[in-house]
Design a protein around this motif. Sequence first.
Motif, PDB file in Angstrom:
ATOM      1  N   GLU A 109     -14.906  93.630  89.215  1.00 53.91           N
ATOM      2  CA  GLU A 109     -14.895  93.556  90.681  1.00 53.91           C
ATOM      3  C   GLU A 109     -13.577  94.066  91.243  1.00 53.91           C
ATOM      4  O   GLU A 109     -13.551  94.760  92.266  1.00 53.91           O
ATOM      5  N   LEU A 110     -12.478  93.722  90.584  1.00 53.48           N
ATOM      6  CA  LEU A 110     -11.163  94.181  91.050  1.00 53.48           C
ATOM      7  C   LEU A 110     -11.018  95.700  90.903  1.00 53.48           C
ATOM      8  O   LEU A 110     -10.361  96.343  91.730  1.00 53.48           O
ATOM      9  N   PHE A 111     -11.601  96.259  89.853  1.00 52.77           N
ATOM     10  CA  PHE A 111     -11.566  97.715  89.671  1.00 52.77           C
ATOM     11  C   PHE A 111     -12.175  98.415  90.888  1.00 52.77           C
ATOM     12  O   PHE A 111     -11.592  99.361  91.442  1.00 52.77           O
ATOM     13  N   TRP A 112     -13.312  97.936  91.327  1.00 51.53           N
ATOM     14  CA  TRP A 112     -13.983  98.557  92.478  1.00 51.53           C
ATOM     15  C   TRP A 112     -13.288  98.212  93.785  1.00 51.53           C
ATOM     16  O   TRP A 112     -13.305  99.000  94.735  1.00 51.53           O
ATOM     17  N   LEU A 113     -12.677  97.036  93.827  1.00 55.80           N
ATOM     18  CA  LEU A 113     -11.894  96.676  95.013  1.00 55.80           C
ATOM     19  C   LEU A 113     -10.749  97.663  95.210  1.00 55.80           C
ATOM     20  O   LEU A 113     -10.472  98.105  96.330  1.00 55.80           O
ATOM     21  N   ARG A 114     -10.070  98.034  94.125  1.00 56.58           N
ATOM     22  CA  ARG A 114      -8.975  98.998  94.229  1.00 56.58           C
ATOM     23  C   ARG A 114      -9.480 100.356  94.730  1.00 56.58           C
ATOM     24  O   ARG A 114      -8.847 100.993  95.574  1.00 56.58           O
ATOM     25  N   LEU A 115     -10.625 100.799  94.193  1.00 59.81           N
ATOM     26  CA  LEU A 115     -11.173 102.083  94.644  1.00 59.81           C
ATOM     27  C   LEU A 115     -11.549 102.035  96.126  1.00 59.81           C
ATOM     28  O   LEU A 115     -11.308 102.981  96.882  1.00 59.81           O
ATOM     29  N   GLU A 116     -12.146 100.906  96.543  1.00 61.23           N
ATOM     30  CA  GLU A 116     -12.482 100.749  97.965  1.00 61.23           C
ATOM     31  C   GLU A 116     -11.209 100.741  98.808  1.00 61.23           C
ATOM     32  O   GLU A 116     -11.181 101.292  99.916  1.00 61.23           O
ATOM     33  N   SER A 117     -10.151 100.108  98.312  1.00 60.99           N
ATOM     34  CA  SER A 117      -8.883 100.093  99.030  1.00 60.99           C
ATOM     35  C   SER A 117      -8.322 101.501  99.161  1.00 60.99           C
ATOM     36  O   SER A 117      -7.757 101.866 100.204  1.00 60.99           O
ATOM     37  N   MET A 118      -8.447 102.298  98.104  1.00 61.48           N
ATOM     38  CA  MET A 118      -7.996 103.686  98.182  1.00 61.48           C
ATOM     39  C   MET A 118      -8.767 104.459  99.242  1.00 61.48           C
ATOM     40  O   MET A 118      -8.188 105.218 100.028  1.00 61.48           O
ATOM     41  N   ARG A 119     -10.079 104.272  99.241  1.00 63.89           N
ATOM     42  CA  ARG A 119     -10.902 104.981 100.237  1.00 63.89           C
ATOM     43  C   ARG A 119     -10.502 104.582 101.650  1.00 63.89           C
ATOM     44  O   ARG A 119     -10.312 105.437 102.522  1.00 63.89           O
ATOM     45  N   ARG A 120     -10.356 103.251 101.886  1.00 61.09           N
ATOM     46  CA  ARG A 120     -10.002 102.787 103.226  1.00 61.09           C
ATOM     47  C   ARG A 120      -8.622 103.280 103.635  1.00 61.09           C
ATOM     48  O   ARG A 120      -8.392 103.671 104.781  1.00 61.09           O
ATOM     49  N   SER A 121      -7.675 103.223 102.681  1.00 64.34           N
ATOM     50  CA  SER A 121      -6.317 103.673 102.980  1.00 64.34           C
ATOM     51  C   SER A 121      -6.299 105.144 103.349  1.00 64.34           C
ATOM     52  O   SER A 121      -5.674 105.546 104.343  1.00 64.34           O
ATOM     53  N   LYS A 122      -6.968 105.969 102.565  1.00 62.89           N
ATOM     54  CA  LYS A 122      -7.032 107.408 102.856  1.00 62.89           C
ATOM     55  C   LYS A 122      -7.701 107.664 104.202  1.00 62.89           C
ATOM     56  O   LYS A 122      -7.235 108.494 105.001  1.00 62.89           O
ATOM     57  N   SER A 123      -8.780 106.963 104.462  1.00 57.34           N
ATOM     58  CA  SER A 123      -9.511 107.160 105.718  1.00 57.34           C
ATOM     59  C   SER A 123      -8.687 106.713 106.914  1.00 57.34           C
ATOM     60  O   SER A 123      -8.707 107.339 107.974  1.00 57.34           O
ATOM     61  N   ARG A 124      -7.945 105.610 106.743  1.00 52.57           N
ATOM     62  CA  ARG A 124      -7.143 105.093 107.847  1.00 52.57           C
ATOM     63  C   ARG A 124      -5.986 106.022 108.175  1.00 52.57           C
ATOM     64  O   ARG A 124      -5.656 106.252 109.339  1.00 52.57           O
ATOM     65  N   LEU A 125      -5.357 106.571 107.144  1.00 58.53           N
ATOM     66  CA  LEU A 125      -4.220 107.472 107.378  1.00 58.53           C
ATOM     67  C   LEU A 125      -4.682 108.790 107.976  1.00 58.53           C
ATOM     68  O   LEU A 125      -4.129 109.262 108.965  1.00 58.53           O
ATOM     69  N   GLY A 126      -5.679 109.400 107.327  1.00 59.75           N
ATOM     70  CA  GLY A 126      -6.230 110.647 107.859  1.00 59.75           C
ATOM     71  C   GLY A 126      -5.191 111.721 108.075  1.00 59.75           C
ATOM     72  O   GLY A 126      -5.290 112.537 108.986  1.00 59.75           O
ATOM     73  N   ASN A 127      -4.139 111.732 107.249  1.00 61.93           N
ATOM     74  CA  ASN A 127      -3.061 112.679 107.479  1.00 61.93           C
ATOM     75  C   ASN A 127      -3.438 114.081 106.999  1.00 61.93           C
ATOM     76  O   ASN A 127      -4.167 114.257 106.035  1.00 61.93           O
TER      77      ASN A 127
END
Length: 689
Positions: free
Chosen positions: A557-575
Amino acid sequence: MTSVRSGSFRQHSRSYLDDEILIKKLLLSHDPDRRRLNSETLLSVVENIMFYATTSEEPVSDEPVNANLKSNIGNIELIESPEPLVHTIYKIAHEMLCKCPGKGDLHTRTMALFDLLGSHRWDAKVALAIAAFATSYGEFSLIMQLRPHIPLAVSVANLKQLPSNMSMLKPQSKALRLLFKTMVDLTKCIIEFESLPVVHVGLEIDNLAAIKSEIYVTAYWIIRSTLVCSSQITSLMAMKPEQVQSNITTAVWELLSLEYMLSNIYSHLRPLVDAFCRQREVQLHQKLVNLFKKSHIDNQDVLWMLLALKDDLPLKDGSTQEKLGVSELKSKVVLLLISKPDLLPLEQLFFLVNQTYDHPHREKVEGSYAIIWVPISFSEVWTAAEEKRFNFLSNSMPFYSVRQPWSLNSSVINFMKQEWSYRGEAIMVVLDPEGTITSSNALDMIFIWGSRAYPFSLSRENELWDGEQWTMQLITNGIHPILTQLVEEGRNICLYGSENLDWIREFNAKMKDIKDAGMQLEMIYVGKNNPDEHIKQILSFINGEIQSNLLSFTKIELFWLRLESMRRSKSRLGNNASTESTDHVLAEVLALLHNNDVNGWTVFGKGLSTDIVRVQGDEIIRCSNLFRQWGENVARLEFIDALRTVLEPPLVEGPCDHTQVVPYSEGLRQGDIVCHKCKRLMKKFTIYE
């Protein structure tokens, strides 16, 4: 705001003193110090006492007590008081009961109580007075209810010379219940008014002085009413049996007259307090908005407005249970973890602690930041279950928490919901040492990098991504210490996921052949995004039959949580217009999160290398068959290079004369190389220049 019509109470107090003189006398007795009382919680306890005292006239039963009884009543205390709460209530009750009605008129006795309560705020004065009466009346009622059933109650009742016929007291009990309800309603008005220190916050409220005058006089009549009620208890003990009936009639009339008068006060005061609260809500919200637009020399003003409007010691250290003020956070980066009272799922909560308090980088930033848990209930009133959950978690976690989150100002809670977009999912708002918001949600950043993300600002998040590449370390960091060690040692690692048990059997069998030939390869099953019960069953099979998996279901579960965090972080920054087509890391993350191949997928990587190969389920089976053709030479191959070469179709058929020159360098691995044209092992020759 509705204008205050002064003089509405004159008809009630004209028998004693003009309102203005009364208010002056009340203010002369009012000298509050730093002691604080949770008046709202105390009042809820008093309501429970009076509920049982005035309604439970039937025989005692074995049914459980009222579910409305608050779970935290044992924690009510007078903060910064020279004496415990119980001593204060006892002294007030003694003043009420032991001064006979004939020794001083009612007004004089009321003012004596105000002198006794002079060190308390207005809401605490009335709450304590009502509590003192409720304890005395509750004790009286308890004896009367137990009298028909317990000999001890009979003896005590006889000693106190209480009436033997409880039914005679029903009219008086009903009148008392009506009066008490009105007293409580008025007390709640005062508590609401006193809930915000308007002067310190600097709000400009219309007719504030006039509203305060109304509050002072209301407090007077509430406390005076408690004296009347207490006097009736004393009178019952002094009455002869033949006097009971006639005296009860007089007592009922006195109680109902008071109730009528207090009801009129309430009908006037309630709209004024409601209008005051609405105006205060709007102004406080705007003040909070403006506060975050300004620059500050430190974070104290911001934290005081957010957390300490009602409590000078609003924080609790989960490790020591020590009460703390916001001054403890001066010069620190503050991370406000805003969530429901149940915080996070346990696996995420443990991961958060691991990433912030047990992270290897923690020592480098020790004492530079603090996490404050701010739990928010979406119901108007905290439930007993929510309080129990909060108390357990806040006492178990190493970070700080708001000590009494149910006392947070409603304006602050609404500000967090509106301005910080809190919708129930946990967020972590970061304030720098000057109180400026540097990240609206650093939770994903912490799940990805832990304490390395200090100071957890948006600029730091961008900086970390700029220096990040798609490596096995990024994918797995922090999930499991052994997995982290394997990555640091430069081992070949295969992450694979599938819901197809037949494919998992076949894939593991072929990988076993390659490993038996001498290739070092660590196989890690990670299931799928949003793992469910089926993944648990597969994991149980792998652990039992194949015995090759490192990760538990929680770690998956933590493995997928990290991947979801990466996706959200990238999407939020949108740089830099980062998209799946221009950002390799984002593309790989999305490919894993959205992979629906029925036969699964694999990701091969080694140590800190950026040479990572992702292969779908059917394709990796074909590659493994080719690996087997290389036999004992497999052990000498650079596995990732060989795999990438195999995945590409041969450029030539039959004999191949392709030559590849590999310059010598110190530490060069003496292994075999696969020809990228014919996909066969190349013969090795040494050339000297």
